[in-house]
Enzyme design. Sequence first.
Site, mmCIF file in Angstrom:
data_model
loop_
_atom_site.group_PDB
_atom_site.id
_atom_site.type_symbol
_atom_site.label_atom_id
_atom_site.label_comp_id
_atom_site.label_asym_id
_atom_site.label_seq_id
_atom_site.Cartn_x
_atom_site.Cartn_y
_atom_site.Cartn_z
ATOM 1 N N CYS A 153 13.309 14.991 1.301
ATOM 2 C CA CYS A 153 12.069 14.264 1.585
ATOM 3 C C CYS A 153 12.007 12.824 1.074
ATOM 4 O O CYS A 153 11.617 11.931 1.830
ATOM 5 C CB CYS A 153 10.884 15.032 1.023
ATOM 6 S SG CYS A 153 10.595 16.558 1.914
ATOM 7 N N GLY B 225 17.529 13.287 -5.062
ATOM 8 C CA GLY B 225 18.016 13.734 -3.763
ATOM 9 C C GLY B 225 16.911 14.518 -3.090
ATOM 10 O O GLY B 225 15.739 14.347 -3.400
HETATM 11 P P1 NAD Z 1 13.895 22.682 8.306
HETATM 12 O O1 NAD Z 1 14.935 21.900 9.031
HETATM 13 O O2 NAD Z 1 14.283 23.583 7.182
HETATM 14 O O3 NAD Z 1 13.097 23.596 9.344
HETATM 15 C C1 NAD Z 1 12.606 23.159 10.564
HETATM 16 C C2 NAD Z 1 12.805 24.289 11.584
HETATM 17 O O4 NAD Z 1 12.117 23.954 12.789
HETATM 18 C C3 NAD Z 1 14.255 24.542 11.983
HETATM 19 O O5 NAD Z 1 14.608 25.864 11.674
HETATM 20 C C4 NAD Z 1 14.266 24.286 13.499
HETATM 21 O O6 NAD Z 1 15.132 25.143 14.197
HETATM 22 C C5 NAD Z 1 12.832 24.533 13.862
HETATM 23 N N1 NAD Z 1 12.400 23.922 15.109
HETATM 24 C C6 NAD Z 1 12.664 22.679 15.600
HETATM 25 N N2 NAD Z 1 12.029 22.490 16.766
HETATM 26 C C7 NAD Z 1 11.358 23.627 17.046
HETATM 27 C C8 NAD Z 1 10.517 24.044 18.114
HETATM 28 N N3 NAD Z 1 10.212 23.226 19.127
HETATM 29 N N4 NAD Z 1 9.996 25.295 18.073
HETATM 30 C C9 NAD Z 1 10.286 26.129 17.059
HETATM 31 N N5 NAD Z 1 11.070 25.781 16.014
HETATM 32 C C10 NAD Z 1 11.597 24.545 16.002
HETATM 33 O O7 NAD Z 1 12.811 21.635 7.806
HETATM 34 P P2 NAD Z 1 11.805 21.755 6.548
HETATM 35 O O8 NAD Z 1 12.512 21.369 5.310
HETATM 36 O O9 NAD Z 1 11.095 23.045 6.632
HETATM 37 O O10 NAD Z 1 10.803 20.577 6.886
HETATM 38 C C11 NAD Z 1 9.867 20.658 7.932
HETATM 39 C C12 NAD Z 1 8.896 19.500 7.805
HETATM 40 O O11 NAD Z 1 8.195 19.586 6.563
HETATM 41 C C13 NAD Z 1 9.549 18.130 7.807
HETATM 42 O O12 NAD Z 1 8.711 17.232 8.487
HETATM 43 C C14 NAD Z 1 9.613 17.763 6.343
HETATM 44 O O13 NAD Z 1 9.581 16.371 6.154
HETATM 45 C C15 NAD Z 1 8.352 18.388 5.804
HETATM 46 N N6 NAD Z 1 8.388 18.735 4.374
HETATM 47 C C16 NAD Z 1 9.505 19.287 3.805
HETATM 48 C C17 NAD Z 1 9.497 19.649 2.453
HETATM 49 C C18 NAD Z 1 10.717 20.263 1.801
HETATM 50 O O14 NAD Z 1 10.703 20.415 0.589
HETATM 51 N N7 NAD Z 1 11.759 20.645 2.537
HETATM 52 C C19 NAD Z 1 8.349 19.477 1.689
HETATM 53 C C20 NAD Z 1 7.213 18.927 2.298
HETATM 54 C C21 NAD Z 1 7.263 18.574 3.631
HETATM 55 C C1 UDX Z 2 9.570 16.508 -3.222
HETATM 56 C C2 UDX Z 2 8.128 16.407 -3.734
HETATM 57 O O1 UDX Z 2 8.100 16.663 -5.140
HETATM 58 C C3 UDX Z 2 7.236 17.382 -3.007
HETATM 59 O O2 UDX Z 2 5.897 17.211 -3.410
HETATM 60 C C4 UDX Z 2 7.355 17.153 -1.516
HETATM 61 O O3 UDX Z 2 6.583 18.073 -0.801
HETATM 62 C C5 UDX Z 2 8.805 17.246 -1.070
HETATM 63 O O4 UDX Z 2 9.602 16.329 -1.829
HETATM 64 P P1 UDX Z 2 11.610 18.149 -3.673
HETATM 65 O O5 UDX Z 2 12.424 17.129 -2.985
HETATM 66 O O6 UDX Z 2 11.736 19.554 -3.240
HETATM 67 O O7 UDX Z 2 10.053 17.790 -3.566
HETATM 68 O O8 UDX Z 2 11.947 18.135 -5.239
HETATM 69 P P2 UDX Z 2 11.493 17.254 -6.484
HETATM 70 O O9 UDX Z 2 11.265 18.169 -7.599
HETATM 71 O O10 UDX Z 2 10.440 16.307 -6.163
HETATM 72 O O11 UDX Z 2 12.829 16.464 -6.844
HETATM 73 C C6 UDX Z 2 13.371 15.470 -5.982
HETATM 74 C C7 UDX Z 2 14.570 14.831 -6.633
HETATM 75 O O12 UDX Z 2 14.170 14.014 -7.748
HETATM 76 C C8 UDX Z 2 15.580 15.841 -7.198
HETATM 77 O O13 UDX Z 2 16.887 15.401 -6.919
HETATM 78 C C9 UDX Z 2 15.294 15.818 -8.679
HETATM 79 O O14 UDX Z 2 16.403 16.190 -9.443
HETATM 80 C C10 UDX Z 2 14.934 14.358 -8.884
HETATM 81 N N1 UDX Z 2 14.103 14.113 -10.095
HETATM 82 C C11 UDX Z 2 12.870 14.679 -10.199
HETATM 83 C C12 UDX Z 2 14.576 13.277 -11.097
HETATM 84 O O15 UDX Z 2 15.689 12.750 -11.008
HETATM 85 N N2 UDX Z 2 13.768 13.042 -12.192
HETATM 86 C C13 UDX Z 2 12.534 13.582 -12.317
HETATM 87 O O16 UDX Z 2 11.870 13.309 -13.323
HETATM 88 C C14 UDX Z 2 12.067 14.435 -11.288
#
Ligand code: NAD
Ligand code: UDX
Length: 477
Positions: A276, A273
Site C-alpha cells: 500500500c 514495504g
Molecule cells: P489482492 O490482489 O489480494 O486481491 C484482489 C482480488 O480481486 C484478486 O484475488 C483478484 O482476482 C480479484 N478481482 C479482480 N477483479 C475482479 C472482478 N472483476 N471480480 C471479482 N474479483 C476480482 O488485493 P488486496 O491486497 O486485497 O487489495 C484490494 C484493495 O484494497 C486495493 O485497492 C488495495 O489498495 C486496498 N487495500 C489493501 C490493503 C492491504 O493491506 N493489502 C489495506 C488497505 C487497502
Molecule cells: C499499511 C497501513 O498501516 C494500513 O493502515 C493500510 O490499510 C495498509 O497499509 P501494511 O502495509 O499492512 O499496512 O503494514 P504496516 O504495519 O503499515 O507496515 C508497512 C511497512 O512499514 C512495513 O514494511 C513495516 O515494516 C514498515 N514500518 C512500519 C517501519 O519500517 N517502521 C515502523 O515504525 C512501522
Amino acid sequence: HKKVEKICCLGAGYVGGPTCAVIAARNPHVQVTIVDLNALRIAAWNSDDLPIYEPGLDEVVKSCRGRNLFFSTDVDKAIIEADLIFVSVNTPTKTQGMGAGFAADLGYVESATRHIAKVAQGDKIVVEKSTVPCRTAQSMRFILEANARPGIHFDILSNPEFLAEGTAIADLMNPDRVLIGSLNTEAGRSAAASLVDIYAGWIKREQIITTNLWSSELTKLAANAMLAQRISSINALSAICEATGADVDEVSYACGLDTRIGPKFLKASVGFGGSCFQKDILNLVYLSESLHLPEVAAYWKQVVEMNEYQKKRFVNRIISCLFNTLTGKKIAILGFAFKKDTGDTRESPAITLCKYLRAERANVAIYDPKVAESQIWMDLTEPGITDDLAKLQKQISIADSAYAACKGADAVVVCTEWDEFRNTRLDYRKVYEMMNKPAFIFDGRLILDQKELESIGFHVEMIGRPRGNFETSMQWE
Ligand code: NAD
Ligand code: UDX
C-alpha cells in the site's frame, strides 16, 4: 433506511477475505458471499489451507463458513442476490501508458463496476473498499447509470480499509475508526446508514465516522502517506545517527513521548514495504500533479525517495564493511516478508536488497518462516529485476532454516523483524560457529541485542547506530 440482508464482496484478497469474514462473524443474520475470478484462490478459501496467513483468520473463517459466509466463483449470482456489494479488487500502480509508475490502474475497479451494472436486477448499494483516487466514485456512478437496466438505482459509498497485514483480524475487530463516505443527499445518507448498521454489529457508533465521498476517498491516501512519512522521517534521522553517534531508538523514544508526536510508527528500518504505502503515495503524487500542484507532488514524492535511499544506504554499508567486495561471499538474508507475521512480500525491502547484492555478485541464501519458496523466485524474477531463473539459482538459494542460511556465511542480514530471529530465540553462538570470520551481522530492523552479539564475537552493524569502529573513535571523553 434499508436493512441489508445479503452482502457480496468482489475480490477475495488480503482485504476482501478478512474484512468480509469478520462482517459475517459479527452479523450472523447477514449472508456474506465473497467472490473472485481466480478459482484457485476461492478453492483455497474453501479449504483448510487459507490463501493468506493472518493470526486469528482461520478461527474467524471456520466459525461462519458454510453458515452465513460463502466463497464462490459465481460472481453473477452473488451480485444478483446482494443488497450491498463491496468492490475490493486490486488497484495496482499502472505499469504503462499515461501516469505509468504513479497512477492507479483502475481497470479492475471498472470491470467489476461494469459487471455489477450488467447483471444487477434490482437496486444496489455499491461500496468502494479498494483504495482509489479521489473522485473515483463519480466514474463508478457514471458507468453504472449508463449500463444499468432501466429503473435500477445505485448508491455509491466509499468505505476505505485501514487494516494492516499481520494484524488484520485485530484491526478489524477493534478498529480506531470506520470511515463511510456518501453523497450528501437523502439517498446517499440513507445508504450510508445501512452500512453503519453492519459495522454497528460490533463497533461503537461514535467510532463510525460518516463524511462526504471525496473526503473519504482522500483520507485513505492521506492516512497512508502520513504513516509512511513518519517512517521516512525517522529513517532520514537514522542516517544522521549513524554519522554522529546518536542512537535512533533513543531519539525515537524521546520524541515519541511528546504526546503531540506519539510513539507509534517511529521504528527506523531498512525501509517500508507492503502493497500500500508506495502505491498510495505515488497515487497521491499523480493526483497532485494532475491538479497542477507540483510543489505538493514533490513534497509527497520525497517520502518514497527517502525510502529508496534508505535501502541503498543499507547495502552500501554492507559492501563497505565487507572490505568493499561481495564477490563470491555468502550473505544470509533472514526474512523476506515485508514485515513479520505475514507471508506477503509485496514491495518487500528484501527484494531490492537481493537485487543489489546480486549486482555485487554475492551468493545470497534466503530464509523466511512464512514466505513460500515459489513466491521468492517469482519476486526475484519479476521483469526488470532478472528474467533468467537458471542464472538466478546459481547465485541465490532458499534455506529451510535460519541456521541453514547462515552456514558458511560471511554476513547475516536481518530484513524482517520475525520474533524467531531475536537473540532469545535464535542460538547466535551456534550461528557464529558456523560462519566465516570475521562474522558480520547487519540488523535492518533493530531487533538484536548488539552487546550480546559482540560478546560472542560478531561484528555488529545496526540501522541508526554508529558504525562498529565508530564508538572507539568517539571515546574521547
Ligand atoms: P489482492 O490482489 O489480494 O486481491 C484482489 C482480488 O480481486 C484478486 O484475488 C483478484 O482476482 C480479484 N478481482 C479482480 N477483479 C475482479 C472482478 N472483476 N471480480 C471479482 N474479483 C476480482 O488485493 P488486496 O491486497 O486485497 O487489495 C484490494 C484493495 O484494497 C486495493 O485497492 C488495495 O489498495 C486496498 N487495500 C489493501 C490493503 C492491504 O493491506 N493489502 C489495506 C488497505 C487497502
Ligand atoms: C499499511 C497501513 O498501516 C494500513 O493502515 C493500510 O490499510 C495498509 O497499509 P501494511 O502495509 O499492512 O499496512 O503494514 P504496516 O504495519 O503499515 O507496515 C508497512 C511497512 O512499514 C512495513 O514494511 C513495516 O515494516 C514498515 N514500518 C512500519 C517501519 O519500517 N517502521 C515502523 O515504525 C512501522
